[in-house]
Scaffold this active site. Structure first.
Site, PDB file in Angstrom:
ATOM      1  N   HIS A 223       0.836  -1.211   0.000  1.00 56.40           N
ATOM      2  CA  HIS A 223       0.000   0.000   0.000  1.00 56.40           C
ATOM      3  C   HIS A 223       0.867   1.255   0.000  1.00 56.40           C
ATOM      4  O   HIS A 223       1.896   1.311   0.675  1.00 56.40           O
ATOM      5  CB  HIS A 223      -0.979  -0.003   1.174  1.00 56.40           C
ATOM      6  CG  HIS A 223      -0.335   0.012   2.542  1.00 56.40           C
ATOM      7  ND1 HIS A 223      -0.086   1.192   3.228  1.00 56.40           N
ATOM      8  CD2 HIS A 223       0.095  -0.993   3.340  1.00 56.40           C
ATOM      9  CE1 HIS A 223       0.452   0.885   4.406  1.00 56.40           C
ATOM     10  NE2 HIS A 223       0.577  -0.418   4.498  1.00 56.40           N
TER      11      HIS A 223
ATOM     12  N   GLU B 229      -5.091   1.195   2.733  1.00 58.57           N
ATOM     13  CA  GLU B 229      -4.842   0.181   3.768  1.00 58.57           C
ATOM     14  C   GLU B 229      -4.973   0.764   5.162  1.00 58.57           C
ATOM     15  O   GLU B 229      -5.528   0.142   6.058  1.00 58.57           O
ATOM     16  CB  GLU B 229      -3.447  -0.426   3.589  1.00 58.57           C
ATOM     17  CG  GLU B 229      -3.243  -1.753   4.317  1.00 58.57           C
ATOM     18  CD  GLU B 229      -2.773  -1.611   5.755  1.00 58.57           C
ATOM     19  OE1 GLU B 229      -2.898  -2.581   6.526  1.00 58.57           O
ATOM     20  OE2 GLU B 229      -2.280  -0.515   6.128  1.00 58.57           O
ATOM     21  N   GLU B 230      -4.501   2.006   5.336  1.00 58.00           N
ATOM     22  CA  GLU B 230      -4.517   2.613   6.670  1.00 58.00           C
ATOM     23  C   GLU B 230      -5.908   3.085   7.088  1.00 58.00           C
ATOM     24  O   GLU B 230      -6.108   3.551   8.205  1.00 58.00           O
ATOM     25  CB  GLU B 230      -3.527   3.784   6.741  1.00 58.00           C
ATOM     26  CG  GLU B 230      -2.073   3.412   6.436  1.00 58.00           C
ATOM     27  CD  GLU B 230      -1.445   2.503   7.497  1.00 58.00           C
ATOM     28  OE1 GLU B 230      -2.145   2.094   8.448  1.00 58.00           O
ATOM     29  OE2 GLU B 230      -0.256   2.185   7.362  1.00 58.00           O
TER      30      GLU B 230
ATOM     31  N   ASP C 203       4.937  -6.248   4.741  1.00 53.19           N
ATOM     32  CA  ASP C 203       4.319  -5.162   5.504  1.00 53.19           C
ATOM     33  C   ASP C 203       4.338  -5.519   6.987  1.00 53.19           C
ATOM     34  O   ASP C 203       3.514  -5.050   7.765  1.00 53.19           O
ATOM     35  CB  ASP C 203       2.878  -4.937   5.030  1.00 53.19           C
ATOM     36  CG  ASP C 203       2.307  -3.606   5.529  1.00 53.19           C
ATOM     37  OD1 ASP C 203       3.089  -2.737   5.965  1.00 53.19           O
ATOM     38  OD2 ASP C 203       1.070  -3.451   5.506  1.00 53.19           O
TER      39      ASP C 203
ATOM     40  N   ASP D  97       6.323   1.439   6.712  1.00 54.20           N
ATOM     41  CA  ASP D  97       4.910   1.049   6.562  1.00 54.20           C
ATOM     42  C   ASP D  97       4.218   1.938   5.562  1.00 54.20           C
ATOM     43  O   ASP D  97       3.736   3.000   5.918  1.00 54.20           O
ATOM     44  CB  ASP D  97       4.238   1.110   7.937  1.00 54.20           C
ATOM     45  CG  ASP D  97       2.757   0.781   7.914  1.00 54.20           C
ATOM     46  OD1 ASP D  97       2.279   0.238   6.903  1.00 54.20           O
ATOM     47  OD2 ASP D  97       2.083   1.088   8.906  1.00 54.20           O
TER      48      ASP D  97
ATOM     49  N   ASP E  56      -0.434   4.302   0.703  1.00 53.02           N
ATOM     50  CA  ASP E  56      -0.920   5.324   1.634  1.00 53.02           C
ATOM     51  C   ASP E  56      -0.216   5.142   2.978  1.00 53.02           C
ATOM     52  O   ASP E  56       0.365   4.085   3.247  1.00 53.02           O
ATOM     53  CB  ASP E  56      -2.442   5.234   1.823  1.00 53.02           C
ATOM     54  CG  ASP E  56      -2.899   3.930   2.473  1.00 53.02           C
ATOM     55  OD1 ASP E  56      -2.315   2.864   2.156  1.00 53.02           O
ATOM     56  OD2 ASP E  56      -3.838   3.969   3.302  1.00 53.02           O
TER      57      ASP E  56
ATOM     58  N   HIS F 194       3.276   4.089  12.734  1.00 58.88           N
ATOM     59  CA  HIS F 194       2.125   4.834  13.286  1.00 58.88           C
ATOM     60  C   HIS F 194       2.560   5.809  14.379  1.00 58.88           C
ATOM     61  O   HIS F 194       1.706   6.372  15.057  1.00 58.88           O
ATOM     62  CB  HIS F 194       1.060   3.873  13.857  1.00 58.88           C
ATOM     63  CG  HIS F 194       0.488   2.942  12.838  1.00 58.88           C
ATOM     64  ND1 HIS F 194      -0.749   2.358  12.992  1.00 58.88           N
ATOM     65  CD2 HIS F 194       0.953   2.518  11.643  1.00 58.88           C
ATOM     66  CE1 HIS F 194      -1.003   1.585  11.935  1.00 58.88           C
ATOM     67  NE2 HIS F 194       0.022   1.674  11.119  1.00 58.88           N
TER      68      HIS F 194
END
Lengths: 457, 457
Positions: free
Chosen positions: A86, A152-153, A179, A119, A88, A426
């Protein structure tokens, strides 16, 4: 394979530059303010796939952010690998905690600092570069398909529809995803499972307006106080989750599985030192590795209400909110859990407040069969590249769509991640080691080699 | 008194215009961004006092915001009234809930909508205009002193020092304050007491950085969850506050006092309808009027932590915060309560988190002696002006400095407020009825008349 090694060696500086360019896009899918940046990122990824030698590259529109598709079919009789990733990223805030700007990648002692460095931009882009290396040295041993999404997020809301509508186009023998993380570069590991997710938001309303806490305090239910009481009640004194039916169907590990899991190298003192905590926390009767790898959990991801500015305001707020997510394990249906949460949360609300529960997104847990050719290929690739057999681990994170691939495409997924738990996913100051980035690019072609051999046996 | 009545009648439009000008200053003392506006407000007030006929007007500097002083001494043998008020206001946020801009006063069906309209600009300015009316008609029956501060909404940190350092200058027979409310204009009332206050802020720290809730969730204490558990534990199942020693010394009302208090006109259904709540909340065994007027309370004024933006972020936050204030009653020492809270809150924190407690401000509770000439003068003034005797009430709010006046100056305070509980103090769309504003200006000279008479008996 030597020619691939050499090609990678010669092009490392460019591979890094290209990743930096990708990281400069603030592709935050959760925040509408970044819409154009997210879209621009998709176009960038598509172009890079073309440059690497992919065919039929397309930025496929969805009702949300587009999915970038590309492929190289060399022979229909050869096995096919579907690479998923991903483009994003998570929101970067709190910004003030970043040492360098989140979207201006910066290298400090061998690590790339940027939102998305690990990520998942840094990890999925390894596949684009490994593919380029195999193409330019005529060493691509099987067919390859890329599916890189941009939601994805925020729950991959549109990926399911896309996959269901493109089963032919996405037909493959295995899904390969980078991932996830390894224990360390000295102790390579390979994920055998992921947790599911159910992400909820709750709103508790007391009076219809903010009130003076002196005039009304003590006589009108304070939604912040009530929300705290409701959240507190979601764990019992053993930190078991109190939602009725929550644990129904949860698959308990066998003693042997627990032994294997706990035999993975793990230093509790190091763990606490790294996080600067005096004590770990969690469900009684389980080790830290079991708590994150094999047990369902419930976390408050955010909470807010009332006056949060400077100084003091004597207000009795009208509303209080919380974002609450649950990590799920095999045996739990994420949609059922979302319903159980909603029913329970509404049922424990006192009559003095009103409660609204909203479902954000979710997905099922997943366990990889370790005896499959694909898992074995990943195992051998890592062993060959690191000179050490990987430790099988169960990750705590979630990639909700993994279960979806099996459902819709009928194929298993291999989770060959090269990140580290300490990469601040994150969090502020997300990073990815340049060493890991290059190591991944070197390891991926080995996976293809072994997979082609094992599948053709 | 007819000449005063006439003067007020003739000048009502100007009195309203001047209040509007005062309300246009965004004098938010809690937020440093408004510093210059707060200072400008002080100068405006000083000028208006001079215009009204006050002497020795001074904007007295403090280490915070200045205190505006002014006086009119007509005869040292006459009694002296010290008028106290505050020109600072609460923050206006949440701004989006205001129907018209908070600092652009707007009249809708007879009500002035603006931050500070009632608390306390609209109320203290009634005294400036009543003073002007008495001066211009040569009807000032006693000496008068004004002390208008700019830090009431943030704890009056510097007023105490100022009063202690200016005992001579502030010497008076009574302090007169209009910063409270009446039951209604049909049912005038007079405050006989105020609650004390202790305002705290707490910070709970888990891991040293925001973490991925999947990788760490379930194994590391979540400070938001822990904060909720700690806050939840501050009330028991009867909504009694659980802080050891919290109720020590609390003066329980006699059955007769309770009867009097509960005989005040109060419609519970109306109350719930106005707030749109299905049920009231509070300490078991007490009525709503008792809960707000005579019992100590603990309220969460604000709570925040983790991701509070749009969409979903699967983060395990590093920190969570709350602003918590307690309303106190006679018999409770606010500084002791602040210590008890701090000790208790730290003591209930699990080892898996760190806790920091900060004291914002506070003050003692106060009860007015209803047999004093000053209270009787207020009683008669209201009776004469409203044609109806006022109902004695106990207010839930706090004016911490009232107790300080008694301590430092040895004088009692009369709380002759003209606001309404429904004026949205500290809330969006704060209002003050033009009727109440004029009614106050008409009633104040009657207080001076009766006070002069009663004191001279």
């Amino acid at each position: 394979m030597q020619s691939i090694k050499n090609y990678i060696e010669e092009n490392k500086p460019r591979f890094l530059e290209e990743l930096f360019a990708l990281l400069r896009f603030p592709s935050v899918s959760a925040d509408p303010a970044y819409k154009n940046d997210v879209l621009a990122t998709a176009d960038f990824v598509a172009q890079k796939l073309r440059d690497a030698g992919a065919q039929n590259v397309e930025v496929c529109p969805t009702s949300g952010y587009p999915i970038v598709y590309g492929e190289k079919i060399i022979n229909n009789n050869l096995p096919t690998v579907l690479v998923y990733g991903h483009y994003d990223v998570q929101p970067a805030d709190p910004l003030e905690l970043w040492h360098t700007p989140p979207f201006e990648p910066t290298v400090r002692d061998g690590k790339i600092y940027a939102r998305g460095a690990c990520d998942d931009k840094g990890q999925f882009y390894m596949h684009v570069k490994a593919f380029e290396a195999m193409m330019h040295t005529d060493n691509l041993p099987c067919n390859i398909k890329f599916m890189i999404e941009g939601e994805e997020e925020v729950g991959s809301d549109n990926l399911g529809k896309f996959v269901a509508a493109n089963k032919e186009r996405l037909a493959a023998d295995v899904v390969l995803i980078s991932d996830t993380s390894m224990i360390s570069m000295e102790t390579p590991s390979l994920e055998t499972g992921l947790r599911g997710l159910s992400y909820m938001e709750v709103e508790v309303t007391g009076p219809n307006r903010d009130l003076h806490s002196g005039v009304y305090g003590g006589a009108v239910a304070n939604p912040a106080t009530i929300l705290c009481q409701m959240i507190a009640s979601l764990h019992d004194e053993n930190n078991h989750i109190t939602i009725p039916g929550f644990y129904d169907g949860v698959v308990e590990l066998t003693e042997e599985e627990r032994k294997d899991l706990n035999s993975a190298p793990f230093d509790l003192e190091e763990y606490k030192k790294d996080l600067e905590i005096e004590e770990v926390w969690g469900e009684n009767g389980y080790s830290t590795l079991e708590r994150t790898g094999t047990r369902p959990t419930l976390e408050v991801n955010g909470i807010w209400g009332g006056y949060t500015g400077a100084g003091a305001k004597t207000v009795l707020p009208s509303k209080a909110f919380a974002k609450i997510s649950m990590r799920l394990v095999p045996g739990q249906d994420w949609e059922k859990i979302s319903e159980l949460f909603t029913e329970h949360f509404v049922s424990i609300a006192p009559k003095s407040v009103k409660v609204k529960v909203t479902k954000h997104h979710g997905g099922a847990a997943y366990v990889t069969p370790t005896d499959s050719p694909a898992f074995q290929a990943a195992y051998q690739a890592i062993e060959e590249s690191f000179g050490k057999a990987p430790v099988p681990t169960r990750g705590g994170g979630s990639i909700p769509i993994v279960a979806l691939f099996e459902e819709e495409l009928g194929i298993k997924t291999v989770l060959m991640g090269f990140g580290l738990d300490s990469d601040n996913l994150h969090s502020p100051n997300e990073k990815y080691d340049i060493f890991n980035y290059y190591k991944g690019i070197e390891t991926i072609p080995l996976f293809f080699k072994h997979f082609a051999e094992l599948e053709n046996k």
